[in-house]
Design a protein around this motif. Structure first.
Motif, PDB file in Angstrom:
ATOM      1  N   SER A  60       0.750  -0.907  -0.031  1.00 48.49           N
ATOM      2  CA  SER A  60       0.362  -0.241   0.278  1.00 48.49           C
ATOM      3  C   SER A  60       0.980   1.782   0.337  1.00 48.49           C
ATOM      4  O   SER A  60       1.937   1.337   0.925  1.00 48.49           O
ATOM      5  N   SER A 106       0.930   5.967  -0.186  1.00 47.77           N
ATOM      6  CA  SER A 106       0.124   7.409   0.286  1.00 47.77           C
ATOM      7  C   SER A 106       0.495   7.397  -0.635  1.00 47.77           C
ATOM      8  O   SER A 106       0.880   7.386  -1.732  1.00 47.77           O
ATOM      9  N   PHE A 125      -7.842   3.103   3.156  1.00 52.00           N
ATOM     10  CA  PHE A 125      -6.540   2.922   3.158  1.00 52.00           C
ATOM     11  C   PHE A 125      -5.976   2.586   4.122  1.00 52.00           C
ATOM     12  O   PHE A 125      -6.349   2.373   5.383  1.00 52.00           O
ATOM     13  N   GLU A 126      -5.254   1.573   3.713  1.00 48.61           N
ATOM     14  CA  GLU A 126      -5.207   0.296   4.585  1.00 48.61           C
ATOM     15  C   GLU A 126      -3.636  -0.291   4.316  1.00 48.61           C
ATOM     16  O   GLU A 126      -3.340  -0.562   3.833  1.00 48.61           O
ATOM     17  N   ASN A 127      -2.694  -0.363   5.696  1.00 52.26           N
ATOM     18  CA  ASN A 127      -1.792  -1.121   6.199  1.00 52.26           C
ATOM     19  C   ASN A 127      -0.971   0.132   5.438  1.00 52.26           C
ATOM     20  O   ASN A 127      -0.130  -0.587   3.937  1.00 52.26           O
ATOM     21  N   ILE A 128      -0.600   1.481   5.772  1.00 53.31           N
ATOM     22  CA  ILE A 128       0.170   1.815   4.877  1.00 53.31           C
ATOM     23  C   ILE A 128       1.488   2.128   5.663  1.00 53.31           C
ATOM     24  O   ILE A 128       1.452   2.446   7.467  1.00 53.31           O
ATOM     25  N   ALA A 150      -1.014   8.942   4.780  1.00 49.71           N
ATOM     26  CA  ALA A 150      -1.497   7.606   4.423  1.00 49.71           C
ATOM     27  C   ALA A 150      -1.469   8.692   3.277  1.00 49.71           C
ATOM     28  O   ALA A 150      -2.131   8.890   1.881  1.00 49.71           O
ATOM     29  N   TYR A 168      -9.357   4.703   6.899  1.00 44.74           N
ATOM     30  CA  TYR A 168      -8.340   4.756   7.628  1.00 44.74           C
ATOM     31  C   TYR A 168      -8.075   3.445   7.959  1.00 44.74           C
ATOM     32  O   TYR A 168      -8.374   3.689   9.567  1.00 44.74           O
TER      33      TYR A 168
END
Length: 135
Positions: free
Chosen positions: A2, A4, A19-22, A27, A42
């Motif tokens: 992932s 940003s 937005f996941e596992n940033i 992010a 998020y």
């Protein structure tokens, strides 16, 4: 993997996104822009979820969970945060600095470290705030 996103001197609209596992610094990073962030999620963000610098806009109808730094960080900005849920934020739920003006309403925050932090001559107006398990 992932990644940003960064926005610089533009108009930003981010709707209905997750937005996941940033693992990167933020992010979303917004600099000198106008922004609308609405109905986003998020999850598992390593640093700040949203970092806004010298910009104007709003964060609405969003959810932040398992954020290792600040969920939303404003510097020198004019903004509104409304109808937002926070859970397990390791630093500040909302950080407001560098003479920002921020209106906050109808937020729920649970199991997090700091609620709302205002500093550096910033102005905050808030109502309908619910904190549970804020250390």
């Amino acid at each position: 993997m992932s990644l940003s996103v960064n926005f610089h001197q533009t108009n930003v609209k981010v709707y209905n996104s997750t937005f996941e596992n940033i693992l990167s610094e933020d992010a979303i990073n917004i600099f000198r822009s106008s922004f609308e962030i609405e109905n986003n999620n998020y999850f598992n963000i390593y640093s700040d979820a949203i970092d806004v610098d010298f910009s104007e806009g709003r964060v609405f109808l969003s959810k932040f969970e398992n954020i290792k730094n600040d969920a939303v960080d404003f510097s020198g900005s004019i903004a509104e945060v409304k109808n937002v849920f926070f859970n397990n934020v390791k630093d500040k739920i909302i950080s407001i600095g560098e003479e920002s003006d921020v209106k906050i309403s109808n937020i729920v925050a649970k199991n997090s470290f700091v609620g709302i932090a205002s500093k550096d001559g910033s102005n905050v107006i808030s109502n309908d705030i619910s904190f549970d398990g804020i250390f």
